[in-house]
Enzyme design. Structure first.
Site, short mmCIF file in Angstrom:
data_model
loop_
_atom_site.label_atom_id
_atom_site.label_comp_id
_atom_site.label_asym_id
_atom_site.label_seq_id
_atom_site.Cartn_x
_atom_site.Cartn_y
_atom_site.Cartn_z
N TYR A 102 0.82 -1.21 0.00
CA TYR A 102 0.00 0.00 0.00
C TYR A 102 0.85 1.26 0.00
CZ TYR A 102 1.15 0.68 4.93
OH TYR A 102 1.83 0.89 6.11
N TYR A 124 -7.82 7.21 12.27
CA TYR A 124 -7.09 7.50 13.50
C TYR A 124 -7.72 8.64 14.31
CZ TYR A 124 -3.56 4.32 11.79
OH TYR A 124 -2.90 3.20 11.35
N ILE A 175 -7.15 -0.55 11.44
CA ILE A 175 -8.19 0.44 11.69
C ILE A 175 -9.50 -0.03 11.05
CG2 ILE A 175 -6.65 2.41 11.97
CD1 ILE A 175 -7.10 3.11 9.06
N PHE A 233 2.15 9.58 3.73
CA PHE A 233 2.54 9.40 5.13
C PHE A 233 3.12 8.02 5.41
CE2 PHE A 233 -2.05 8.38 5.06
CZ PHE A 233 -2.04 7.12 5.61
N ASP A 234 2.91 7.06 4.50
CA ASP A 234 3.47 5.73 4.74
C ASP A 234 3.39 4.91 3.46
OD1 ASP A 234 4.63 3.63 6.09
OD2 ASP A 234 2.78 2.95 7.03
N PHE A 263 -5.76 4.98 0.91
CA PHE A 263 -4.84 3.85 0.76
C PHE A 263 -5.01 3.27 -0.64
CE2 PHE A 263 -5.28 4.06 5.35
CZ PHE A 263 -3.99 3.83 5.78
#
Length: 538
Positions: free
Chosen positions: A251, A307, A281, A261-262, A323
């Protein structure tokens, strides 16, 4: 006569003063000899007044008309348009000519509305801000003359709020409606839709028009669920993920404005997790259901399913998450080996069983088609004794009941393959394996528990035959020579696929019950003479 000298006119002048407008301006008031009689600067606040309504001396009412914000004028007003023959006691003598150095700061009209100027809008705008939406935006707040009074950029934190429910000044509530994520607009708000006559008591004075340069970063509604956008779905999708399945996927995680962010790709490792069991999540738990192996989809998750208000790490509070996932494989812990026969010879009577010695070719890959290994590239077959633990459990199962010449595809879940750890540098952890197999040779094995069998009758004087020097003891060398002779003559058969020395030593050790390196007649027994033994016997 009234004299107006325009000492500075800004390049941009979208609006000029008209009678009935409300203005805020600074000024210096002096007599012709330069003696100052008044100054708004000395008081630290602008002079605020309606134009053309008799609230000013006649000369100033006329002099202000046509001015732009940030324009500077030098005005000479004769007595008849100022304070005339009476003057102002103690301040302005009768019949005084007055000079004013005027700088216009602000301008609005009671009929004004919020003005919105969009100067950037993304090509794609799937959704716009509506009443009750929650938004995250950056802004620079200035007055009409460009003076900065506030900036979210300086705080390095977005302004996060609901729209249209009274959490904002009315003008901003209106100005944000209809915005897209990524859109940039200038929102100009008259004071009666901002902080009014009193200001905010801090940076914003009373009756001030406000200009907000806004970029919208995020947008959601508390009633939102996740949004799924399918980007690629394989033509063949025999199975879709369900609650309880274990997934491996790659992802990229971004915010709505595209900020990364990731990424699992940056770690060069898939993210592996159970689905529908709360390991991820809530929005991802839901978004990963119903996927196929090889599928690519975009999952957009509102913060109450992500989050939340607090955020985490690089993820700010109340952030919508995007995502882009690629499903590499998935399985269920209850899965067994899947076997698909691709070709079976017409003469298929002899089938593989435990103990058989097999020679086969294979191509090994992951579920997404990534090739792991191939015997074809090595130019030799893979040879094993079936059921002896020489391959993973799933392969032992997948090779059962196969005939020579048969081709089959065997899919092995990780708990029957290489497990959570995989094989470093070769097989990823928790990976489903796919083997395309062709069986080339089958040598029938011995009955379970046997390493050697006789092809005919067993000599009643077997110990004496093995004990070649007739000393009443059999050593390993004697034992080995005898077994070799029986195999060479066709009277006996060893279990295929194992080294001769290993089998013979194992057989000898089983007979040497006291472990002294010698077998006596009392120790020597055939397999069928044993009531129950843990080891393989002769």
């Amino acid at each position: 006569e009234l004299s107006v000298e325009r000492r500075f006119v800004p390049e941009s002048c979208p609006r000029v003063v008209r009678p009935g407008d409300f203005v805020r301006y600074h000024y210096l008031g002096a007599f012709p000899d330069g003696t100052r009689f008044d100054s708004s600067y000395d008081r630290g606040s602008t002079f605020n007044v309606f134009v053309g309504k008799g609230q000013l001396i006649a000369g100033m009412d006329k002099a202000l008309v046509g001015m732009c914000v940030n324009e500077r004028r030098f005005v000479k007003i004769p007595p008849k348009l100022a304070y005339g023959s009476e003057g102002v006691s103690g301040v302005i003598p009768p019949n005084s000519v007055l000079h004013f150095d005027v700088l216009l700061i602000d301008l609005w009209n009671s009929e004004d509305e919020v003005q919105v100027q969009t100067y950037f809008k993304p090509e794609k705008c799937p959704r716009t801000v509506q009443v009750s939406d929650f938004v995250r935006y950056h802004y620079n707040g200035t007055f009409l003359d460009g003076t900065l009074f506030d900036s979210s950029h300086n705080r390095m934190r977005t302004y996060d709020t609901y729209v249209g429910i009274g959490w904002l000044i009315p003008g901003m509530d209106q100005g944000l409606l209809g915005m897209c994520v990524g859109e940039k607009r200038i929102i100009t708000i008259p004071p009666f839709l901002a902080y009014g006559e009193e200001g905010d008591g801090k940076e914003i004075p009373g009756q001030a028009s406000l200009v907000f340069d806004v970029v919208l970063l995020d947008l959601h509604n508390p009633k939102d669920g996740i949004t799924i956008e399918n980007q690629h779905v394989p033509e063949s999708c025999e199975r879709r993920s369900q609650t309880g399945d274990f997934l491996r996927y790659h992802y990229n995680g971004t915010l709505l404005d595209g900020t990364l962010f990731d990424s699992s790709y940056s770690r060069n490792r898939t993210y592996d997790t159970y689905v529908g069991k709360g390991y991820v999540i809530a929005g991802m738990d839901e978004g990963l259901l119903g996927v196929c192996t090889g599928e690519k989809r975009r999952i957009i998750i509102p913060p109450h399913l992500g989050y939340g208000e607090e955020g985490r790490g690089k993820i700010p509070g109340s952030a919508v998450l995007v995502f882009d996932i690629h499903v590499v494989d998935f399985h269920n812990p209850s899965d067994s080996v899947s076997i698909t026969v691709n070709y079976k010879p017409s003469n298929c009577t002899v089938l593989t069983k435990k103990g058989d010695y097999l020679k086969y070719h294979y191509n090994a890959s992951l579920l997404d088609g990534t090739l792991l290994d191939s015997t074809h590239s090595l130019g030799k077959t893979y040879n094993i004794v079936l059921g002896s633990g020489q391959v993973v459990v799933g392969m032992d199962m997948g090779l059962q009941d196969m005939c020579v010449g048969e081709r089959r595809t065997v899919v092995i879940p990780p708990h029957l393959g290489y497990g959570e750890d995989g094989v470093e540098g070769e097989v990823p952890g928790s990976a489903v394996l796919v083997f395309d197999i062709e069986l080339l040779e089958l040598v029938s094995g011995l009955p379970e528990g046997y390493m050697f069998v006789w092809n005919g009758e067993v000599s009643p004087n077997l110990f004496e035959e093995i004990d070649q020097n007739h000393d009443g003891e059999v050593l390993l060398e004697e034992f080995s020579e005898y077994i070799q002779a029986q195999v060479d003559s066709g009277k006996g058969k060893l279990a295929p696929g194992f080294a001769f020395e290993k089998i013979v030593k194992n057989m000898f050790t089983n007979q040497d019950r006291d472990g002294n390196g010698k077998v006596t007649p009392e120790e020597f027994k055939l397999k069928d003479q044993e009531a129950k033994e843990e080891h393989d016997e002769l």
